[in-house]
Design a protein around this motif. Structure first.
Motif, PDB file in Angstrom:
ATOM      1  N   PRO A  64       0.810  -1.230   0.000  1.00 37.12           N
ATOM      2  CA  PRO A  64       0.000   0.000   0.000  1.00 37.12           C
ATOM      3  C   PRO A  64       0.843   1.281   0.000  1.00 37.12           C
ATOM      4  N   TYR A  67       1.439   2.687  -3.543  1.00 38.42           N
ATOM      5  CA  TYR A  67       0.301   3.406  -4.133  1.00 38.42           C
ATOM      6  C   TYR A  67       0.142   4.777  -3.475  1.00 38.42           C
ATOM      7  N   GLN A  85      -7.489   7.802  -6.791  1.00 39.45           N
ATOM      8  CA  GLN A  85      -7.542   6.383  -7.141  1.00 39.45           C
ATOM      9  C   GLN A  85      -6.416   5.606  -6.471  1.00 39.45           C
ATOM     10  N   GLN A  88      -6.967   5.358  -2.710  1.00 37.44           N
ATOM     11  CA  GLN A  88      -8.012   4.362  -2.434  1.00 37.44           C
ATOM     12  C   GLN A  88      -7.466   2.940  -2.552  1.00 37.44           C
ATOM     13  N   LYS A  89      -6.566   2.709  -3.507  1.00 36.61           N
ATOM     14  CA  LYS A  89      -5.934   1.391  -3.618  1.00 36.61           C
ATOM     15  C   LYS A  89      -5.119   1.083  -2.363  1.00 36.61           C
ATOM     16  N   ILE A  91      -5.603   2.309   0.627  1.00 37.62           N
ATOM     17  CA  ILE A  91      -6.523   2.106   1.758  1.00 37.62           C
ATOM     18  C   ILE A  91      -7.205   0.744   1.672  1.00 37.62           C
ATOM     19  N   LYS A  92      -7.517   0.315   0.456  1.00 39.86           N
ATOM     20  CA  LYS A  92      -8.142  -0.996   0.288  1.00 39.86           C
ATOM     21  C   LYS A  92      -7.198  -2.102   0.757  1.00 39.86           C
ATOM     22  N   LEU A  93      -5.904  -1.920   0.473  1.00 44.22           N
ATOM     23  CA  LEU A  93      -4.910  -2.906   0.903  1.00 44.22           C
ATOM     24  C   LEU A  93      -4.651  -2.840   2.401  1.00 44.22           C
ATOM     25  N   ASP A  94      -4.788  -1.643   2.970  1.00 42.65           N
ATOM     26  CA  ASP A  94      -4.566  -1.471   4.408  1.00 42.65           C
ATOM     27  C   ASP A  94      -5.559  -0.435   4.936  1.00 42.65           C
ATOM     28  N   PRO A  95      -6.725  -0.861   5.393  1.00 40.89           N
ATOM     29  CA  PRO A  95      -7.766   0.080   5.858  1.00 40.89           C
ATOM     30  C   PRO A  95      -7.346   0.952   7.041  1.00 40.89           C
ATOM     31  N   GLU A 104      -5.873  11.299   0.814  1.00 43.78           N
ATOM     32  CA  GLU A 104      -7.074  11.274  -0.011  1.00 43.78           C
ATOM     33  C   GLU A 104      -7.977  12.465   0.338  1.00 43.78           C
TER      34      GLU A 104
END
Length: 275
Positions: A64, A67, A85, A88-89, A91-95, A104
């Motif tokens: 993450p 990104y 974008q 968000q990638k 964050i998706k990998l590490d919330p 962001e």
């Protein structure tokens, strides 16, 4: 040049605060972690950075931090949709990646989506309650929208968690100006100036507080320093001219007015004050 005492100078500072900066220098924008000098549509300057990050992403597509780094590079050149974008990638990998959540939010601010930006700052603070930058950015938003008590709370927390943040002291000082607490403002600008070299924005702001409490000579000292660094800063020239008037140094005031006209003969500052 005609001299008008349109309003008491102790109240003039509020007008200066409402007039946007007019100068050849960079304006005082919202503080961001990733965008000190945004150069829109000039991706070539960052080509090497993108190449190295892209190569790293191919090798580590589930990292993450990569990104987040690429999102920062996109933000630096004004490609905020692309930066969002990538954040968000990340964050998706590490919330729980609060730095990416914060970044962001900054990108959302830059495209005018304040609701999503504040949601991000709130989430960031929920995950990392000691993260000073999130309080600062949210406080700037609250101040801009006149939620002064909420802004003050956020600036206090920002300073609490980072006592070396020049920006936090500056923005709390500017809030104290709006609340007409000039001595508090001066103290915060003092601290901001001590923490950042060549801090002409805080010097200018402190000068306005000095004007408001009639410390005219101190205001002149600060404005001289500002104009040494930023000679085309029209607001500072106008503030110094008005201060010279109140010191009855009319020849110096006229000289500053003439300089404003030389720089911008259609200056809206002079029109506003009928000079």
């Amino acid at each position: 040049v005609k001299f008008y005492n349109i309003i008491e100078l102790k109240d003039l500072y509020i007008i200066f605060l409402l007039i946007p900066f007019v100068s050849s220098c960079t304006s005082n924008k919202l503080i961001t972690e990733f965008s000190s000098n945004i150069i829109p549509n000039n991706i070539n300057l960052y080509e090497d950075n993108f190449k190295s990050i892209n190569i790293a992403i191919v090798k580590e597509p589930l990292n993450p931090k990569l990104y987040n780094l690429r999102g920062i590079e996109y933000a630096k050149i004004g490609f905020f949709d692309e930066s969002i974008q990538d954040f968000q990638k990340a964050i998706k990998l590490d919330p729980s990646y609060y730095q990416a959540i914060y970044n962001e939010g900054q990108s959302y601010l830059n495209i005018g989506n304040t609701k999503k930006a504040i949601d991000n700052f709130n989430k960031c603070i929920e995950i990392a309650p000691n993260y000073s930058k999130a309080y600062l950015s949210r406080g700037i938003y609250y101040k801009k929208n006149q939620y002064y008590e909420m802004a003050l709370n956020d600036f206090n927390d920002s300073i609490k968690y980072d006592k070396n943040s020049s920006d936090a002291y500056h923005h709390r000082g500017s809030l104290y100006q709006l609340l007409k607490k000039q001595n508090n403002a001066v103290q915060d600008f003092d601290k901001s100036i001590s923490l950042k070299r060549n801090n002409y924005v805080s010097l200018y702001s402190r000068a306005l507080s000095y004007i408001a409490i009639r410390r005219y000579n101190s205001a002149i000292d600060d404005l001289n320093q500002v104009l040494f660094s930023e000679p085309n800063f029209l607001n500072a020239l106008f503030a110094r001219a008005k201060t010279y008037e109140y010191l009855e140094k009319y020849s110096l005031a006229i000289k500053d007015y003439e300089e404003i006209i030389r720089i911008d003969k259609n200056s809206y500052i002079l029109k506003i004050f009928q000079i």
